[in-house]
Design a protein around this motif. Structure first.
Motif: not given
Length: 565
Positions: A200-201, A204
């Motif tokens: 997820e990071e 992002r």
């Protein structure tokens, strides 16, 4: 009378000397575009094409699209023109792009980690039915691909996808493409480490980020903490593989430089153990090395695997540490051997929370919008709000209570989505093929589906894990070099001397246990009509000649050419 001038002495023609402009590596000062692709990327970032699609092309129609957008920048938003219907494989390499282009598009929806809610799956299915003539193929990188998309409908499709948290951004193009991950991350009882927070990071930081929207070519990412090694880490540009460090505990082993296509290379270990919270930094570092040092002069050498092959693991790690991370990485162990010969999570499995997940097998990834909406309905009816796609063109329903499992399995069977597939149904995959792909030479999807049916009829007792991968061209989207039986589409001569669709055969490729590329037997090609006979013949020879517990890939590596023919 003037004297006749003497003839000049014979000389060797002078060869024009041109200064080599390097490989187009930005990090050594080579910023001048060295081919048309590099030029159109320099002229305008691919991410910018979305505005033109929304404000111009979708309103004025296909004929208004700039050629550099049509066959270039639109890929940054998941769009490729599809193959015009009726063009046979013999014309694939002969016709110009504009002759192969249909006025419709393939649109790829990126599904990072294969993670979907049932609400998202339902929207994917509804878009398929309304805008894509029902098409919705599951790819071997956990995406969904539509066909028959009109440019006029693209903004509305984006609106619907983004309303439920999905996107097509950088699903194609010279970009960080979908990040594949374990479809049972955070779920499986035997998981080493859950890579979801890192994935997820990573998303992002890099998606829609112009710092990473002009890479030399595509960049493929994988992360998994599963002990079954379920993300084909050996053939990604960068991969993080779950391991347990003897001193530091669970983390990830770092691999770089894998990839297939016409010049396949397995990824190499850098020998570095990366803790979960440092994965995004290391990922950005590897991605930045590719952007800055990657070869941009020749498209066929522009993948990270060529840089890694030239540098070697030691230099690559040193550059990563010294120039990008500004610190040393921790040495760590290699992954253990996979705990299963199947890496697709098919069947019924207990979750760490006591519930169950159910993996099931469509035929060669071919589904449709109506089926996807029914899967969403079934999942919800049996207590689940989450589904997953896998890198084997399969799907999984998560979070099923024990009392609901049998009912779900029966309901899936009614949709021809079996959780108890034959080895042939389970292990056969196929790329898009000539039906829609402009690079393809032969048909694949229907051929793969019919091959499954024929082998199930002929060899109902066969129960060994086997992978049979069909590809429509040499580019290996269906991973032919690492399949037990890899079939590369090409035109071949039949017994009547006619040129027909067929396949070059690769045998004994593998990932996981003893990874390696399949061997090619000299002159071994089969026509499409001969394919069931050939596969049956070679599998029966394997059954007759194998040693106790021997895998097909091991047998194929030692078998005689006669046995493989």
């Amino acid at each position: 009378m003037a004297a006749t001038p003497p003839k000049p002495a014979a000389t060797t023609p002078r060869r024009k000397v041109s200064r080599h402009r390097g490989e187009g590596q930005w990090a050594v000062g080579h910023h001048t575009p060295l081919n048309g692709n590099e030029q159109f990327k320099k002229d305008d970032d691919g991410l910018n094409v979305r505005t033109r699609i929304e404000t111009i092309y979708s309103k004025r129609g296909f004929d208004s699209i700039d050629p550099n957008d049509l066959r270039g920048r639109m890929r940054w938003w998941g769009l490729y023109t599809q193959r015009k219907q009726g063009i046979d494989g013999g014309k694939t390499a002969i016709l110009e792009p504009e002759e192969l282009d249909d006025r419709y598009f393939m649109l790829r929806v990126r599904i990072d980690g294969g993670a979907l809610t049932t609400a998202q799956l339902r929207v994917i299915g509804e878009i398929s039915q309304e805008f894509a003539r029902g098409t919705a193929d599951i790819t071997d990188r956990q995406n969904v691909q539509y066909h028959w998309i009109r440019i006029e409908d693209v903004p509305e499709i984006w609106n619907r996808l983004e309303a439920v948290g999905l996107s097509t951004v950088t699903a194609c193009g010279d970009t960080p493409r979908v990040m594949i991950g374990s479809p049972v991350a955070g779920i499986a009882e035997d998981e080493i480490i859950d890579g979801t927070p890192a994935l997820e990071e990573m998303k992002r930081r890099v998606l829609n980020n112009k710092a990473y929207s002009n890479l030399p070519r595509k960049f493929k990412t994988a992360i998994s903490g599963s002990p079954v090694l379920d993300v084909v880490h050996e053939i990604n540009d960068v991969a993080f593989v779950g391991v347990r460090h003897p001193e530091h505990g669970p983390g990830f082993d770092l691999w770089v430089g894998g990839g297939l296509s016409t010049n396949p290379k397995l990824g190499v270990r850098l020998g570095a153990w990366v803790p979960l919270d440092e994965v995004p930094d290391v990922y950005e570092g590897v991605l930045s090395i590719f952007r800055d040092y990657g070869y941009r002069r020749l498209r066929n050498r522009a993948r990270l695997k060529f840089l890694v092959a030239d540098w070697g693991a030691e230099k690559f790690r040193q550059v990563l540490e010294d120039e990008y991370l500004k610190r040393k990485l921790t040495d760590g162990p290699a992954p253990a051997e996979p705990t299963s010969r199947w890496r697709d999570h098919i069947g019924v499995h207990r979750q760490k929370d006591g519930r169950y997940y159910v993996g099931f097998a469509p035929r060669v990834g071919r589904v449709d919008g109506t089926t996807l909406t029914k899967i969403a309905d079934l999942a919800e009816a049996h207590g689940s709000g989450r589904v997953r796609t896998t890198v084997e063109q399969k799907m999984i329903v998560l979070d099923v209570e024990e009392g609901q499992v049998d009912s779900l399995v029966e309901s899936l069977e009614a949709l021809d989505l079996t959780a108890k597939p034959s080895p042939f149904r389970r292990g056969t995959m196929a790329c898009t093929g000539i039906e829609f792909c402009k690079l393809a030479i032969v048909e694949t999807k229907a051929r793969g589906a019919s091959l499954i049916d024929e082998l199930e009829r002929r060899m109902p007792e066969f129960d060994e894990p086997i992978t049979i991968n069909l590809n429509g061209c040499p580019n290996a989207c269906a991973r032919i070099q690492v399949a037990d039986i890899g079939l590369k589409g090409q035109l071949v001569m039949n017994d009547a001397g006619e040129q027909v669709e067929g396949y070059q055969v690769h045998l004994g490729g593998a990932l996981g246990l003893e990874p390696g590329f399949g061997r090619k037997v000299r002159g071994l090609k089969v026509t499409a009509d001969e394919l069931p006979d050939y596969v049956e013949r070679v599998l029966k020879r394997f059954q007759a000649e194998r040693e106790e517990g021997e895998r097909f890939a091991t047998w194929a590596s030692r078998a005689s050419e006669e046995a493989l023919s």
